[in-house]
Design a protein around this motif. Structure first.
Motif, short mmCIF file in Angstrom:
data_model
loop_
_atom_site.label_atom_id
_atom_site.label_comp_id
_atom_site.label_asym_id
_atom_site.label_seq_id
_atom_site.Cartn_x
_atom_site.Cartn_y
_atom_site.Cartn_z
N GLU A 151 -8.98 7.80 3.85
CA GLU A 151 -10.07 7.23 2.69
C GLU A 151 -10.49 8.13 2.17
O GLU A 151 -11.42 8.03 1.24
CB GLU A 151 -10.98 6.64 3.37
CG GLU A 151 -10.85 5.01 4.33
CD GLU A 151 -11.21 4.11 4.75
OE1 GLU A 151 -12.92 4.67 5.06
OE2 GLU A 151 -11.86 2.99 5.57
N GLU A 182 -2.83 7.23 9.21
CA GLU A 182 -3.02 5.71 8.47
C GLU A 182 -4.60 6.18 8.20
O GLU A 182 -5.14 6.63 8.44
CB GLU A 182 -2.82 5.12 9.23
CG GLU A 182 -1.16 4.48 9.83
CD GLU A 182 -1.31 3.37 10.73
OE1 GLU A 182 -0.67 2.24 9.83
OE2 GLU A 182 -2.20 3.28 11.56
N PHE A 230 -7.04 4.47 2.10
CA PHE A 230 -7.61 3.66 0.47
C PHE A 230 -7.96 4.89 -0.14
O PHE A 230 -8.35 4.96 -1.70
CB PHE A 230 -9.36 3.07 0.67
CG PHE A 230 -8.68 2.11 1.69
CD1 PHE A 230 -7.91 1.29 1.49
CD2 PHE A 230 -10.56 1.07 1.99
CE1 PHE A 230 -8.03 -0.30 2.44
CE2 PHE A 230 -10.31 0.05 3.00
CZ PHE A 230 -8.72 -0.55 3.02
N GLN A 273 1.19 -1.03 0.05
CA GLN A 273 0.14 0.18 0.12
C GLN A 273 1.11 1.50 0.10
O GLN A 273 1.27 1.48 1.76
CB GLN A 273 -1.01 0.21 1.70
CG GLN A 273 -1.81 1.95 1.62
CD GLN A 273 -3.11 0.71 2.47
OE1 GLN A 273 -2.37 0.41 3.38
NE2 GLN A 273 -4.04 1.21 2.15
N LYS A 315 -5.96 5.25 12.57
CA LYS A 315 -7.38 5.35 11.25
C LYS A 315 -8.28 5.95 11.78
O LYS A 315 -8.89 6.64 11.26
CB LYS A 315 -7.06 4.15 10.71
CG LYS A 315 -7.26 3.05 10.86
CD LYS A 315 -8.01 1.85 9.74
CE LYS A 315 -7.77 0.22 10.28
NZ LYS A 315 -6.37 0.22 10.21
N GLU A 371 3.75 0.14 2.55
CA GLU A 371 3.70 -1.09 3.11
C GLU A 371 3.49 -1.74 2.78
O GLU A 371 2.24 -2.21 2.03
CB GLU A 371 2.69 -0.30 4.42
CG GLU A 371 2.82 -1.27 5.65
CD GLU A 371 1.24 -1.25 7.04
OE1 GLU A 371 0.84 -0.03 6.75
OE2 GLU A 371 1.69 -1.83 8.00
O1 G Z 1 -2.22 -2.33 11.60
P1 G Z 1 -1.67 -1.37 10.39
O2 G Z 1 -1.63 -0.25 10.38
O3 G Z 1 -0.12 -2.46 10.18
O4 G Z 1 -2.89 -1.82 9.55
C1 G Z 1 -2.84 -1.78 7.98
C2 G Z 1 -4.32 -2.48 7.88
O5 G Z 1 -5.24 -1.49 7.87
C3 G Z 1 -4.25 -3.28 6.31
O6 G Z 1 -5.20 -4.38 7.11
C4 G Z 1 -5.41 -2.66 5.20
O7 G Z 1 -5.56 -3.39 4.53
C5 G Z 1 -5.59 -1.49 5.98
N1 G Z 1 -6.17 -0.35 5.38
C6 G Z 1 -5.32 0.33 4.75
N2 G Z 1 -6.04 1.23 4.57
C7 G Z 1 -7.58 1.58 4.66
C8 G Z 1 -8.30 2.66 4.88
O8 G Z 1 -7.75 3.53 4.59
N3 G Z 1 -9.57 2.45 6.02
C9 G Z 1 -9.50 1.13 6.48
N4 G Z 1 -10.65 0.90 6.53
N5 G Z 1 -8.47 0.19 6.30
C10 G Z 1 -7.06 0.75 5.49
#
Ligand code: G
Ligand code: MN
Length: 329
Positions: free
Chosen positions: A291, A288, A310, A103, A257, A117
């Protein structure tokens, strides 16, 4: 069989008696059970004991009449049962049937992709399994160290040839690295083999780790000596975030997030505090789970420098990653 809990030994004795066998107490908390009935006993224990009780049972097959040494290294019954339940995961680990999705991480000011990542993926029964699930199963079965190691190596192997001068963020669990000098040897070997410089790698340690501070420091020192950088993941998800940031002094702080997505005065204040502290400590701040454009604008307004989520890009296989500019030149 060893169990310090009298109730557990009583249950075992009753089951064995029903099967016309006899349990012999051979040492304090240690009972000898006829081997031909053990499979049935184990099924009963799986159904009857609490998880707590299952953690306090160890089983070994002695090589002689007085041999109790196997009990010292035997895994708890709870782990034995989990290994049976997660047999499919064992096959995947044996055959290393995992891939990494990547990502992108974007610099908010220049809009350049500055890193990726690595996120582990696998397929069980035709269903794609995400790392959280795989790690939960591995934890029950006592295989997190194997999964964690595969995660690091696959992330490195999959980034060969297209990463260029961008950073590779890799998650790791401190509790799965007992001794960095030993446990990370295959990681450095993979970096060398696939041509990924340690200077490109940023290791992410999550907030909720239960490793001791001394153990974590030992691992982080090792990473830094090799030339890698450190990120703290999920900052703001738990208590003590700021304290931890100040103590670890990572290169990058990744804001959780939930804080990024929750546009409230409280989360604004928390993000503001993290940004302020990181500015003082010289730590780069990444948001992180971005969206939407509104979320990106908000966190950038609060001083965040790097974006991941995302809205910028989903985790995707290596084949679908954009080639770096330097390779296109
Ligand atoms: O804990 P960590 O930050 O490593 O988790 C990353 C997770 O977050 C991955 O499973 C990834 O797919 C998910 N992720 C990445 N970007 C987003 C986002 O914009 N929204 C959501 N809901 N999940 C995301
Ligand atoms: Mn992460």
């Amino acid at each position: 069989m060893h169990s310090p809990i009298p109730h557990v030994r009583r249950v075992v004795a009753e089951v064995v008696a029903e099967l016309d066998g006899r349990v012999i107490e051979v040492a304090p908390a240690v009972a000898s059970v006829p081997s031909h009935v053990w499979a049935i006993v184990e099924d009963v224990l799986a159904a009857e004991l609490t998880v707590q009780e299952q953690e306090e049972v160890r089983v070994a097959t002695p090589v002689g009449p007085d041999d109790l040494t196997g009990l010292i290294t035997a895994v708890p019954l709870s782990v034995r049962l989990a290994r049976q339940r997660h047999e499919h995961l064992r096959v995947l680990l044996d055959e290393q049937r995992f891939t990494t999705h990547y990502q992108m991480i974007v610099d908010a000011r220049s809009n350049a992709i500055v890193g990726f990542e690595g996120l582990l993926r696998t397929v069980i029964d035709d269903v794609e399994v995400w790392p959280d699930e795989a790690f939960a199963m591995a934890a029950e079965a006592g295989w997190t160290d194997v999964l964690d190691r595969i995660g690091r190596e696959k992330a490195i192997a999959g980034s060969a040839g297209w990463l260029g001068d961008r950073d590779l963020y890799i998650n790791f669990m401190p509790t799965s690295i007992y001794r960095p000098e030993h446990c990370l040897r295959t990681t450095w070997a993979a970096a060398e083999r696939y041509g990924v410089a340690p200077e490109r790698i940023v290791f992410e340690v999550t907030e909720g780790t239960d490793a001791s501070p001394e153990h974590l420091d030992h691992i982080l020192r090792h990473y830094r000596e090799e030339g890698c950088r450190i990120a703290v993941d999920d900052v703001g998800a738990g208590y003590g975030s700021l304290n931890r940031l100040a103590r670890i002094q990572p290169d990058v702080a990744k804001i959780d997030k939930q804080l990024v997505q929750d546009a409230s005065p409280v989360s604004d204040a928390v993000i503001g505090a993290v940004v302020g502290l990181c500015r003082d400590l010289g730590v780069v701040v990444l948001a992180e789970g971005v969206e939407t454009k509104a979320q990106a604008d908000r966190v950038v307004g609060l001083g965040v420098e790097l974006l991941q989520g995302f809205w910028l890009g989903r985790p995707m296989p290596a084949e679908l990653q954009p080639t770096p500019n330097i390779l296109m030149a």
